[in-house]
Write an enzyme that holds these catalytic residues in place. Structure first.
Site, PDB file in Angstrom:
ATOM      1  N   ASN A  80      61.638  76.412  30.787  1.00 24.01           N
ATOM      2  CA  ASN A  80      63.092  76.538  30.587  1.00 24.01           C
ATOM      3  C   ASN A  80      63.482  77.258  29.290  1.00 24.01           C
ATOM      4  OD1 ASN A  80      62.109  74.176  29.424  1.00 24.01           O
ATOM      5  ND2 ASN A  80      64.037  73.092  29.628  1.00 24.01           N
ATOM      6  N   GLU A 113      57.761  65.167  25.741  1.00 22.25           N
ATOM      7  CA  GLU A 113      59.197  65.475  25.706  1.00 22.25           C
ATOM      8  C   GLU A 113      59.598  65.713  27.149  1.00 22.25           C
ATOM      9  OE1 GLU A 113      62.267  66.857  25.740  1.00 22.25           O
ATOM     10  OE2 GLU A 113      62.251  68.399  24.176  1.00 22.25           O
ATOM     11  N   CYS A 124      66.683  70.268  28.744  1.00 20.70           N
ATOM     12  CA  CYS A 124      66.313  68.848  28.848  1.00 20.70           C
ATOM     13  C   CYS A 124      67.410  67.949  28.298  1.00 20.70           C
ATOM     14  CB  CYS A 124      64.985  68.577  28.170  1.00 20.70           C
ATOM     15  SG  CYS A 124      64.917  69.087  26.460  1.00 20.70           S
ATOM     16  N   GLU A 182      59.417  65.948  18.376  1.00 24.60           N
ATOM     17  CA  GLU A 182      58.798  67.217  18.003  1.00 24.60           C
ATOM     18  C   GLU A 182      59.268  67.852  16.704  1.00 24.60           C
ATOM     19  OE1 GLU A 182      58.600  69.604  21.902  1.00 24.60           O
ATOM     20  OE2 GLU A 182      56.639  69.386  20.977  1.00 24.60           O
TER      21      GLU A 182
HETATM   22  P1  NAI Z   1      56.290  70.315  35.336  1.00 28.73           P
HETATM   23  O1  NAI Z   1      56.477  69.194  34.373  1.00 28.73           O
HETATM   24  O2  NAI Z   1      55.407  70.057  36.484  1.00 28.73           O
HETATM   25  O3  NAI Z   1      55.728  71.594  34.532  1.00 28.73           O
HETATM   26  C1  NAI Z   1      55.708  71.718  33.133  1.00 28.73           C
HETATM   27  C2  NAI Z   1      54.334  72.139  32.640  1.00 28.73           C
HETATM   28  O4  NAI Z   1      53.366  71.162  33.016  1.00 28.73           O
HETATM   29  C3  NAI Z   1      53.826  73.461  33.228  1.00 28.73           C
HETATM   30  O5  NAI Z   1      53.124  74.163  32.207  1.00 28.73           O
HETATM   31  C4  NAI Z   1      52.863  72.995  34.298  1.00 28.73           C
HETATM   32  O6  NAI Z   1      51.861  73.946  34.583  1.00 28.73           O
HETATM   33  C5  NAI Z   1      52.253  71.767  33.651  1.00 28.73           C
HETATM   34  N1  NAI Z   1      51.649  70.805  34.588  1.00 28.73           N
HETATM   35  C6  NAI Z   1      52.059  70.498  35.841  1.00 28.73           C
HETATM   36  N2  NAI Z   1      51.253  69.568  36.378  1.00 28.73           N
HETATM   37  C7  NAI Z   1      50.313  69.261  35.460  1.00 28.73           C
HETATM   38  C8  NAI Z   1      49.198  68.370  35.427  1.00 28.73           C
HETATM   39  N3  NAI Z   1      48.888  67.583  36.451  1.00 28.73           N
HETATM   40  N4  NAI Z   1      48.452  68.312  34.300  1.00 28.73           N
HETATM   41  C9  NAI Z   1      48.745  69.076  33.245  1.00 28.73           C
HETATM   42  N5  NAI Z   1      49.767  69.950  33.220  1.00 28.73           N
HETATM   43  C10 NAI Z   1      50.557  70.042  34.311  1.00 28.73           C
HETATM   44  O7  NAI Z   1      57.768  70.745  35.785  1.00 28.73           O
HETATM   45  P2  NAI Z   1      58.275  71.564  37.074  1.00 28.73           P
HETATM   46  O8  NAI Z   1      57.657  71.009  38.301  1.00 28.73           O
HETATM   47  O9  NAI Z   1      58.127  73.003  36.832  1.00 28.73           O
HETATM   48  O10 NAI Z   1      59.852  71.199  37.069  1.00 28.73           O
HETATM   49  C11 NAI Z   1      60.368  70.098  37.811  1.00 28.73           C
HETATM   50  C12 NAI Z   1      61.494  69.403  37.081  1.00 28.73           C
HETATM   51  O11 NAI Z   1      61.049  68.950  35.806  1.00 28.73           O
HETATM   52  C13 NAI Z   1      62.708  70.240  36.733  1.00 28.73           C
HETATM   53  O12 NAI Z   1      63.596  70.348  37.793  1.00 28.73           O
HETATM   54  C14 NAI Z   1      63.316  69.452  35.609  1.00 28.73           C
HETATM   55  O13 NAI Z   1      64.062  68.377  36.121  1.00 28.73           O
HETATM   56  C15 NAI Z   1      62.107  68.898  34.883  1.00 28.73           C
HETATM   57  N6  NAI Z   1      61.752  69.704  33.688  1.00 28.73           N
HETATM   58  C16 NAI Z   1      62.110  69.231  32.456  1.00 28.73           C
HETATM   59  C17 NAI Z   1      61.849  69.993  31.331  1.00 28.73           C
HETATM   60  C18 NAI Z   1      62.224  69.524  29.967  1.00 28.73           C
HETATM   61  O14 NAI Z   1      62.634  70.316  29.145  1.00 28.73           O
HETATM   62  N7  NAI Z   1      62.055  68.269  29.623  1.00 28.73           N
HETATM   63  C19 NAI Z   1      61.217  71.313  31.418  1.00 28.73           C
HETATM   64  C20 NAI Z   1      60.819  71.691  32.751  1.00 28.73           C
HETATM   65  C21 NAI Z   1      61.098  70.902  33.834  1.00 28.73           C
END
Ligand code: NAI
Ligand code: MG
Length: 501
Positions: free
Chosen positions: A167, A265, A299, A475
């Site tokens: 994001n 986070e 977020c 962070e």
């Molecule tokens: P995600 O949390 O799956 O992806 C974020 C990072 O985690 C990416 O680099 C991904 O490759 C990595 N990742 C995914 N599965 C992993 C695993 N098993 N082990 C280690 N690393 C892993 O998020 P996603 O699916 O892209 O987005 C889904 C929802 O998450 C969004 O709609 C939003 O609600 C939320 N989100 C919140 C964020 C925040 O700033 N707190 C940022 C991104 C998503």
């Protein structure tokens, strides 16, 4: 601002990356050992940009080996020397603002004015801020009585694994890189598969800044493969993750199994409370900012808007007037405010939550904005939703799209109860002209940060500590040092030791 074009991607990236070698390991560009790749996609057009190396466990092993060597070299420098390299990195990031911004805009759909402006300033600022901490880290001496000294030092972990989301690709990555380096660690960054490009240029810039080889490594790949291998690696004692709560839980469980430290986070469902004594114009400006900036993919977005009932209609009108001025379209056009959502998958998720909400009785209010979607892109126009069923997924889950949910309340207690009725505890924004009410509100709301008469107002020295399902640790600020260093106690006795036996 000179014009950024999609076809010019090779001008912004290191040459090796253009041919599919996007793993930065020990100061060299490498391909995945089994040659696998995946495409990163431009969400404004739906077209692939370039092939990216898809790292597996063997590649993570190579990165860990390189980082272990890097960590030793880095630890031999003193704080002043490390600070010098970090300040140089900040300077190079500012110099390359257009290229870094172009990569983030093409890869994530964020507007170029933001990526090459506020986001690059934030990334450079992170290096400046933490370069000031590098040479000021201290320990303490414990009074243990005569002939004994207790020493408590902060030591780096060695190799840290950083997993970042899509994001704010560049800012989320540097929020981890700068403090991790400042604390004397080497690191391996696994950027999100949707947006790996700016991390590749950052690797090149850190190299130019004089960072020793192996101190910073980038592993591109998928979460369940490269990300999971990094979390599971026995020689990576610390993981820092930003992303969804679901993935955060999975990472925390894997880390718990291995008893390694994690900083998380995660997501939020943050309230925005407008009391009946609020300045309505400023509150509407805050609400439109927090809900729609970055197409709602923030977020700390306070998109769960709660308004004192008598103000409801006037508040919605004021929000509509402000949204009408927002331009949504080609992220590479310098006059665009907002681009598409990051991916088709995320757009589908937003639409699913909307239809579930409507099925549960919610009403959609279309908003007119300067909306010029591009063909094939993941665009969505801004919306307000009202009449939400508090039990619906739309009311309970993080939407991560340009959707403001608005609900009225009849008294303060009702507002606090609605604000806290969530599994999350990240942020809140409260609008009132009463000092007493502001004081009551900040105590009543169970979130890591509360903004009073403002929203997203932060400095690099302001921690944002998520509560409940929103995270662990924090962070920014000096608190980051506690994340990326561990304590070591040494007790020395000057003679007279007597054992039990
Ligand atoms: P995600 O949390 O799956 O992806 C974020 C990072 O985690 C990416 O680099 C991904 O490759 C990595 N990742 C995914 N599965 C992993 C695993 N098993 N082990 C280690 N690393 C892993 O998020 P996603 O699916 O892209 O987005 C889904 C929802 O998450 C969004 O709609 C939003 O609600 C939320 N989100 C919140 C964020 C925040 O700033 N707190 C940022 C991104 C998503
Ligand atoms: Mg992309």
């Amino acid at each position: 601002m000179s014009k950024v074009q999609r076809g010019n991607i090779s001008e912004y990236l290191p040459a090796d990356c253009m041919s599919g070698s996007t793993l930065w390991i020990g100061g060299k560009w490498e391909a995945a050992s089994d040659g696998r790749t995946f495409d990163t996609v431009d969400p404004a057009t739906g077209n692939p940009i370039i092939s990216i190396s898809r790292a597996g466990a063997g590649d993570v092993q190579r990165a860990v080996d390189a980082a272990k060597i890097g960590a030793k070299v880095w630890a031999e420098l003193d704080g002043m020397q490390r600070a010098g390299i970090m300040r140089k990195a900040a300077e190079l990031i500012r110099e390359h603002r257009l290229a870094l911004g172009a990569l983030d805009s093409i890869d994530s759909g964020k507007a170029i004015s933001e990526t090459s402006g506020r986001n690059t300033d934030g990334a450079a600022g992170m290096f400046d801020f933490f370069s000031g901490i590098t040479d000021k880290i201290r320990g303490s001496v414990i009074d243990m009585g005569p002939k004994k000294t207790g020493l408590v030092e902060r030591e780096p972990y060695g190799v840290v694994g950083a997993i970042s989301p899509w994001n704010f690709p560049m800012t989320n990555a540097t929020t981890k890189i700068a403090p991790i380096l400042a604390c004397g660690n080497a690191l391996i960054l696994k950027p999100a598969e949707q947006t790996p490009l700016s991390a590749l240029l950052l690797a090149h810039l850190l190299d130019l800044a004089g960072l020793p080889k192996g101190v910073f490594n980038v592993i591109t790949g998928l979460g369940a493969e490269a990300g999971a291998a990094l979390v599971e690696h026995p020689d990576v004692p610390k993981i820092s993750f930003t992303g969804s709560t679901a993935t955060g839980r999975r990472i925390a469980a894997a880390a718990g199994e291995r008893l390694k430290s994690v900083t998380l986070e995660l997501g939020g469902k943050s309230p925005f409370i407008v009391f009946d004594d609020a300045d309505l114009d400023t509150a509407a400006s805050g609400a439109v900012t927090t809900v729609f900036m970055n197409q709602g993919q923030t977020c700390t977005s306070c998109a769960k808007v709660l308004v004192a009932r008598p103000l409801l209609a006037a508040f919605i009108e004021k929000c509509k007037e402000r949204v009408a001025k927002i331009s949504i379209g080609d992220p590479l056009d310098p006059s665009t405010d907002l681009g598409p959502i990051v991916s088709q998958q995320q757009l589908d998720r937003v639409n699913r939550l909307l239809s579930e909400g409507v099925a549960a009785g919610a009403t959609k209010l279309a908003l007119s904005a300067k909306y010029s979607p591009m063909v094939g892109g993941c665009f969505i126009a801004p919306l307000i939703v009202t009449d939400l069923d508090p039990a619906s997924s739309l009311a309970r889950e993080e939407i991560f799209g340009p959707v403001m949910s608005v609900s009225p309340f009849d008294n303060d207690e009702e507002a606090y109860a609605a604000a806290n009725d969530t599994e999350y505890g990240l942020a809140a924004s409260v609008w009132t002209s009463s000092l007493a009410r502001a004081e009551t509100a900040r105590r009543a709301i169970n979130t890591g940060i509360v903004w009073i008469n403002c929203v997203h107002t932060l400095s690099l020295n302001t921690p944002v500590p998520g509560r409940k399902s929103s995270g662990l640790g924090s962070e920014y600020g000096w608190e980051a040092v506690d994340n990326y260093m561990r304590l070591k106690t040494t007790v020395t006795m000057f003679g007279d030791y007597k054992g039990l036996f």
